[in-house]
Design a protein around this motif. Structure first.
Motif, short mmCIF file in Angstrom:
data_model
loop_
_atom_site.label_atom_id
_atom_site.label_comp_id
_atom_site.label_asym_id
_atom_site.label_seq_id
_atom_site.Cartn_x
_atom_site.Cartn_y
_atom_site.Cartn_z
N ARG A 240 8.23 8.69 -1.28
CA ARG A 240 8.70 10.03 -0.93
C ARG A 240 10.14 10.25 -1.40
N ARG A 241 10.98 9.24 -1.28
CA ARG A 241 12.37 9.37 -1.74
C ARG A 241 12.44 9.58 -3.25
N SER A 242 11.40 9.16 -3.95
CA SER A 242 11.36 9.36 -5.40
C SER A 242 10.82 10.73 -5.77
N GLY A 243 10.60 11.57 -4.78
CA GLY A 243 10.13 12.93 -5.04
C GLY A 243 8.64 13.04 -5.28
N LEU A 244 7.89 12.02 -4.86
CA LEU A 244 6.45 11.99 -5.10
C LEU A 244 5.68 12.12 -3.80
N THR A 245 4.43 12.47 -3.91
CA THR A 245 3.53 12.49 -2.75
C THR A 245 2.80 11.15 -2.68
N PRO A 246 3.03 10.39 -1.62
CA PRO A 246 2.36 9.08 -1.52
C PRO A 246 0.84 9.24 -1.44
N LEU A 247 0.16 8.34 -2.09
CA LEU A 247 -1.31 8.37 -2.13
C LEU A 247 -1.81 6.95 -1.84
N LYS A 248 -2.28 6.75 -0.59
CA LYS A 248 -2.76 5.43 -0.20
C LYS A 248 -4.22 5.28 -0.58
N ARG A 249 -4.55 4.20 -1.28
CA ARG A 249 -5.89 3.99 -1.79
C ARG A 249 -6.40 2.60 -1.43
N SER A 250 -7.69 2.41 -1.63
CA SER A 250 -8.31 1.10 -1.49
C SER A 250 -8.70 0.61 -2.88
N ILE A 251 -8.44 -0.67 -3.16
CA ILE A 251 -8.72 -1.23 -4.48
C ILE A 251 -10.15 -1.75 -4.53
N ARG A 252 -10.91 -1.27 -5.49
CA ARG A 252 -12.24 -1.84 -5.73
C ARG A 252 -12.09 -3.07 -6.63
N GLY A 253 -11.41 -4.03 -6.09
CA GLY A 253 -11.10 -5.25 -6.81
C GLY A 253 -10.09 -6.02 -5.99
N GLY A 254 -9.38 -6.92 -6.64
CA GLY A 254 -8.37 -7.70 -5.94
C GLY A 254 -7.11 -7.79 -6.78
N THR A 255 -6.04 -8.24 -6.16
CA THR A 255 -4.79 -8.49 -6.86
C THR A 255 -4.27 -9.86 -6.42
N ASP A 256 -3.21 -10.32 -7.06
CA ASP A 256 -2.53 -11.51 -6.55
C ASP A 256 -2.17 -11.31 -5.08
N GLY A 257 -1.89 -10.05 -4.70
CA GLY A 257 -1.51 -9.76 -3.32
C GLY A 257 -2.59 -10.09 -2.31
N SER A 258 -3.86 -10.06 -2.73
CA SER A 258 -4.94 -10.43 -1.81
C SER A 258 -4.76 -11.87 -1.36
N ARG A 259 -4.61 -12.76 -2.34
CA ARG A 259 -4.45 -14.18 -2.02
C ARG A 259 -3.10 -14.44 -1.36
N LEU A 260 -2.04 -13.84 -1.87
CA LEU A 260 -0.71 -14.07 -1.32
C LEU A 260 -0.65 -13.67 0.15
N SER A 261 -1.32 -12.57 0.50
CA SER A 261 -1.29 -12.11 1.89
C SER A 261 -1.87 -13.17 2.82
N PHE A 262 -2.98 -13.78 2.42
CA PHE A 262 -3.60 -14.79 3.26
C PHE A 262 -2.91 -16.14 3.16
N MET A 263 -2.06 -16.30 2.16
CA MET A 263 -1.25 -17.52 2.05
C MET A 263 0.03 -17.43 2.86
N GLY A 264 0.30 -16.25 3.46
CA GLY A 264 1.47 -16.10 4.30
C GLY A 264 2.51 -15.14 3.78
N LEU A 265 2.21 -14.43 2.68
CA LEU A 265 3.15 -13.46 2.13
C LEU A 265 2.48 -12.09 2.10
N PRO A 266 2.56 -11.32 3.19
CA PRO A 266 1.93 -9.99 3.22
C PRO A 266 2.39 -9.16 2.03
N CYS A 267 1.44 -8.56 1.29
CA CYS A 267 1.78 -8.11 -0.05
C CYS A 267 0.92 -6.94 -0.51
N PRO A 268 1.28 -5.69 -0.15
CA PRO A 268 0.56 -4.53 -0.70
C PRO A 268 0.85 -4.33 -2.18
#
Length: 412
Positions: free
Chosen positions: A345-373
Motif C-alpha cells: 500500500r505504501r508503494s501506491g498499489l492495491t494489495p492482492l493476496k493469492r494462493s499459489i498453485r504450486g510451491g516456493t522455497d518459502g513452503s519448505r523454509l516456513s516448516f523449517m522454522g523461517l515463516p516466509c510468504p
C-alpha cells in the motif's frame, strides 16, 4: 526511486543457470554458481563484506542494522538463481520493448512465438510500460532472476540511503528451487533470520501466504512375464496394467488441465518399465493435507480395482511427502503478512493476496522454522519462451522490499 534493477536483470538472464532434476549433485548444475559468484562480487562492491558462496551453491549476506533499536527482528529476503529445466536457458537474448503500445509482441528469433494481450490478461495494465522478453528460442529467466535483481537493487538503495532505518537484513540466494531442492542444504543457523520473504511471485501488488500441499506417489507394478508365443493364460503385462491405471483417471476432473483456484489434482508425471515391471510416478496436490489423503486414497482405489483383472500381479503404493501449505505456519505469525500488505500500500498499489498453485522455497523454509510468504516480481508466463516482465513492476517490487525493511523497524 532511482534503480539499477533493469541493468542487473539484463546482465543476470544472460547467464545460463538451468537446474537438472536428473543430477545427484548439489547444486545440480555447476553453472548455477556462475551467477552466484557474480552476486557475491557485486555485494562486495556495494560494501556487504560478509557475502559468500558456499560449497552447495547458496549465497549468504548481511545488511547490518542502522537503527538504535535493539529488538527489531532479523528478516531475510530470498530468491533462487536457477531456471526451469522445462525450457532452454542457454543463450538468452533479452529484448526491452520500450513504451509498449499494446500490440502483439512477435519474438524475432522465432516469429511463431507471439505474446498476445488476448492470451496474457496482465498485459492490459502494461500499455506504456517497458516490457522485457526473450528472443523466441529460450525462456527469459524472470523466474527468478527478476527476484534476484530486485533484492540486489533494494540492498543498493538501502546502502545509499542510510536515513531509511532498518534492522539486520539477511540475503539468501538458493540453487535448484525449480527441481524442488532449493532448501536441501540451506544453513538456517548460519543465516540467523527470524522471518523471511521469498521474492518469487507474479503480478504487480500480489503476495501469497498459502501454497499447495504436495506429495509424490510411486506405484511399482509387478506383472507376470511370459514368452509372447506361449503366453495364453500366463502373461499379465505390467505395461498394460499401468496403462489401465492411467486410463481410469477421470477425464474431466482431478487433473491440472481441468482444475483451478483451490482445486487439487492427481497428475501422472512418468512411466518406466517393461512387461514384467513398471514404475508409475504421480504428483498429488491440494491445499489441505486431508485433501491430499483423499486423492491418494482415490488413486489407490483405482490401482486395487485394476489389479482385480490381473489376479497374479502385485503392486506397491508409496507416498513421498514433498512440501506442505505454508499457511499452516504463517497463520501463527499474522504480522509477517500484514507488513507485506502495508508495504504494498505504501508503494501506491492495491494489495492482492493469492494462493499459489504450486510451491516456493518459502513452503519448505516456513516448516523449517523461517515463516516466509511470497512477494511479486512482475514476471509472467514462467517456464516458457513467452515469459515476460515489466520494468516498472520490477521497480515497484524494489520499493516494496525497501518499505518492508522500514516497516519492521517502525513496528518493533
Amino acid at each position: 526511486m532511482s534503480s539499477t534493477v533493469l541493468e542487473r536483470f539484463l546482465r543476470y538472464v544472460q547467464i545460463d543457470t538451468q537446474s537438472d532434476p536428473n543430477s545427484t549433485l548439489q547444486p545440480s548444475t555447476e553453472k548455477q554458481k556462475n551467477l552466484s559468484r557474480m552476486l557475491v562480487t557485486e555485494l562486495f562492491e556495494m560494501g556487504v563484506v560478509d557475502a559468500h558462496l558456499d560449497e552447495y551453491g547458496y549465497v549468504y549476506a548481511t545488511l547490518h542494522a542502522n537503527t538504535d533499536k535493539l529488538n527489531v527482528p532479523v528478516i531475510c529476503f530470498c530468491s533462487h538463481v536457477d531456471t526451469s529445466p522445462d525450457c532452454s536457458g542457454a543463450g538468452v537474448k533479452p529484448i526491452v520493448h520500450k513504451a509498449w503500445d499494446g500490440t502483439d509482441i512477435v519474438l524475432p528469433d522465432d516469429p511463431a512465438q507471439v505474446i498476445r494481450r488476448s492470451e496474457h490478461p496482465d498485459l492490459d495494465a502494461q500499455i506504456g510500460n517497458d516490457i522485457v522478453t526473450a528472443s523466441g528460442t529460450t525462456l527469459l529467466g524472470a523466474d527468478n532472476k527478476a527476484g534476484v535483481s530486485e533484492i540486489m537493487d533494494a540492498v543498493r538503495y538501502l546502502l545509499e540511503h542510510p536515513e531509511i532505518k532498518h534492522g539486520t537484513i539477511k540475503i539468501l540466494f538458493t540453487p535448484d528451487e525449480e527441481i524442488g531442492r532449493g532448501t536441501n542444504k540451506v544453513d538456517l543457523a548460519k543465516l540467523g533470520a527470524d522471518f523471511g520473504y521469498t521474492i518469487d511471485g507474479e503480478s504487480l501488488g500480489s503476495f501469497e501466504d498459502e501454497t499447495f500441499s504436495a506429495d509424490a506417489v510411486k506405484i511399482t507394478i509387478r506383472g507376470i512375464s511370459a514368452h509372447p508365443g506361449f503366453a495364453k493364460g500366463k502373461l499379465e503385462n505390467a505395461l498394460k496394467i499401468a496403462a489401465d491405471v492411467i486410463a481410469a483417471l477421470p477425464k474431466d476432473a482431478l487433473s491440472p488441465e481441468t482444475t483451478e483456484e483451490k482445486q487439487g489434482f492427481i497428475h501422472p508425471t512418468n512411466i518406466e518399465g517393461i512387461q514384467e515391471k513398471v514404475t508409475l510416478g504421480f504428483i498429488i496436490r491440494d491445499f489441505t493435507v486431508a485433501g491430499l489423503h483423499e486423492k491418494e486414497g482415490y488413486l489407490k482405489g483405482i490401482l486395487v480395482q485394476v489389479l482385480q483383472q490381473y489376479p497374479h500381479s502385485t503392486a506397491d503404493f508409496e507416498v513421498i511427502e514433498q512440501y506442505r501449505n505454508m499457511k499452516e505456519v504463517l497463520d501463527n505469525h499474522p504480522h509477517v503478512s500484514e507488513y507485506v500488505w502495508e508495504a504494498i500500500r505504501r508503494s501506491g498499489l492495491t494489495p492482492l493476496k493469492r494462493s499459489i498453485r504450486g510451491g516456493t522455497d518459502g513452503s519448505r523454509l516456513s516448516f523449517m522454522g523461517l515463516p516466509c510468504p511470497n512477494i511479486f516480481t512482475g514476471g509472467h508466463a514462467f517456464h516458457s519462451k513467452l515469459e515476460w516482465v515489466s520494468v516498472q513492476d520490477m521497480q515497484k517490487a524494489v520499493e516494496v522490499i525497501v518499505n518492508l525493511c522500514q516497516i519492521w523497524e517502525e513496528k518493533h
